[in-house]
Every structure is written in C-alpha cells, then in structure tokens.
Design a protein around this motif. Structure first.
Motif, PDB file in Angstrom:
ATOM      1  N   VAL A 188       0.842  -1.202   0.000  1.00 50.42           N
ATOM      2  CA  VAL A 188       0.000   0.000   0.000  1.00 50.42           C
ATOM      3  C   VAL A 188       0.874   1.247   0.000  1.00 50.42           C
ATOM      4  O   VAL A 188       0.638   2.204  -0.750  1.00 50.42           O
ATOM      5  N   SER A 189       1.912   1.219   0.823  1.00 52.08           N
ATOM      6  CA  SER A 189       2.815   2.360   0.897  1.00 52.08           C
ATOM      7  C   SER A 189       3.552   2.577  -0.419  1.00 52.08           C
ATOM      8  O   SER A 189       3.791   3.720  -0.827  1.00 52.08           O
TER       9      SER A 189
ATOM     10  N   LEU B 130       1.254   4.396  -2.833  1.00 51.92           N
ATOM     11  CA  LEU B 130       1.208   5.822  -2.498  1.00 51.92           C
ATOM     12  C   LEU B 130       2.519   6.511  -2.862  1.00 51.92           C
ATOM     13  O   LEU B 130       2.528   7.677  -3.278  1.00 51.92           O
TER      14      LEU B 130
ATOM     15  N   PHE C  76       0.600   6.266   6.030  1.00 54.52           N
ATOM     16  CA  PHE C  76      -0.234   6.330   4.818  1.00 54.52           C
ATOM     17  C   PHE C  76      -0.819   7.734   4.647  1.00 54.52           C
ATOM     18  O   PHE C  76      -0.887   8.252   3.526  1.00 54.52           O
TER      19      PHE C  76
END
Length: 269
Positions: free
Chosen positions: A152-153, A156, A239
């Motif tokens: 997820v990071s 981003l 996040f």
C-alpha cells in the motif's frame, strides 16, 4: 467504454509496453544488484563504526539499501517513466492530440505510469532483494500484514513520485528544453528520498525538515513500513502522510495544467 475502463486499459498498456523491453529489464536488474552491493558494503563499513546510526541496526540498514534498489525503477527515484515523453509531446505540439481525448490528461499519464511502476516492481524489484537475501542478513518481515502495508505504501509512493515529476514535466509548456529541471528533479529525489542515506541519519532541525518533504514519501516511508518502524495507528499515519502529499501535489499539477493549457501556445503547434 467507461472512463474507468479507459484508464485501466492505459495502465495495462503501460505494463505491456515495458514488459517488451526484456534485455533492458535484465540489464536494469543487473545494474540495481551491482549498485546494491556497492551501497550494502558501504553501509556495512559505516554501521560497523556507528552501530544503530539513524536508529537502525546493521541488518535494518542493509534492508533499507535493498528496498531502495527494489523501488529505484518502480518509483522512478532517479527519473524515467513518462516525464521526458510528455515534455517531448509538449515541445512538438503532439500534446494537442492528448488534450482532445475524452480523458483527463493527468489521469491518463498517471494510469500509464502506474502500469510502468507495476512492471518494474515485479521485473526489477523482486530479483535484487532475492539475491541480497543469499548474501546478507536482511531484516525482512515475517508478517503478511506488514508486506501488505508495504505494498500500500509503495502505491502511495508511486503516486506521490508521479505527482512531483508531473509538475516538472509541465515546465515544457514554458521552456524550450526541460533537461536542466529534469536533472534538478533527479538530484532532489536522490538526496531527499533517502535513496543514498536514510533521512533519519540527518541531525537536528534539518533532519526533521527533510523527513517532512514530499520526497520522503517516495522511499523513506515505504522502507520504514517494511522495517516495522510504524506500529498500530502509526502505519495509518504513514499512509496519511503519503496520501496528503499525493493529494496536494496532484492538485498543484492540475492547477498548473489548467494554467498552461489556457495561457500557453503549444510549441510547434
């Protein structure tokens, strides 16, 4: 086809496009691995003199090195991807065709860049870490949740990196040659992302400032997520830091794009 389908097709096309360059991919894996060994032995010597420098032990520092090599192409930490291509289309006037498409210019290039990043993460990111694991003691997490948070990071990080490079790419609406700004973009990314040294190494107020800059979201934050430096709500905070910078920079890119397409005559058009 709905616009969401169009952007997905553009992302898939970006993945396929870069997957055709097999020799270049193999060369990139080799280069990342060799450069990773150079940095790893440099870090080993440095951490042997300064144990726990920047808050990392030696295995964490080595993991940081190889995480950087895994993200080098995916997050375009030293440039590459769409930036030069978009600038050339602006210079020649071909961007006029892009503006006539029934799709948003920024989202079109973001989709293509996400496809590129996905291929590079798989094609050039996995192999160097796999090789490194045979030669070094890495602090890789055992928890699948940590790996999921890392992915997820990374997404981003890629979006934030795109937003930064998009701003530099749009400079071509005003400049005949964007080479100088591209070099500046690369230098800023190399130094402030943590690619050369973890940002936690920098002392005092300077260290606090560089960890708040958007480049930190492209490398330092994903590496710390993988190393487990964030716990519990801290992961959501990481996040949030990345998402906030991505949103701010994308909004700035959209505003600059609007200004450029209203006020500037396309060069060559």
């Amino acid at each position: 086809m709905r616009l969401s389908g169009v952007y997905f097709a553009v992302a898939a096309g970006g993945f396929r496009r870069y997957s055709t360059y097999r020799v270049a991919t193999a060369a990139g894996v080799f280069t990342n691995t060799v450069f990773g060994f150079i940095l790893a032995y440099t870090f080993t010597a440095l951490w042997s003199e300064r144990p726990h420098l920047g808050g990392y032990d030696e295995s964490q520092a080595l993991t940081f090195v190889w995480t950087g090599q895994a993200l080098l192409a995916a997050a375009a930490l030293i440039g590459g991807g769409f930036q030069e291509e978009l600038q050339e289309r602006i210079r020649t006037g071909d961007v006029a065709v892009d503006l006539y498409r029934p799709a948003d210019l920024q989202l079109w290039w973001l989709s293509a860049d996400l496809g590129r990043a996905c291929f590079h993460l798989l094609g050039r990111g996995v192999a160097p870490i796999a090789v490194a694991a045979f030669f070094f003691e890495l602090a890789l997490p055992a928890s699948p949740l940590t790996w999921a948070a890392f992915l997820v990071s990374v997404v981003l990080a890629v979006v934030t990196g795109f937003a930064l490079r998009y701003l530099f790419a749009l400079s071509a609406f005003w400049l005949l040659d964007g080479t100088g700004l591209n070099m500046l973009s690369t230098l800023l990314s190399m130094f402030f992302s943590g690619m050369l040294l973890p940002l936690t190494v920098f002392p005092g107020a300077f260290g606090e400032v560089v960890r708040l800059l958007p480049w930190a979201a492209t490398m330092q934050v994903p590496a710390d997520v993988l190393l487990g430096e964030y716990e519990g709500a801290g992961v959501l905070g990481a996040f949030g830091f990345q998402a906030a910078w991505a949103a701010v920079l994308l909004a700035a890119g959209r505003a600059l794009q609007s200004l450029a397409t209203r006020k500037v005559v396309v060069q060559g058009g």
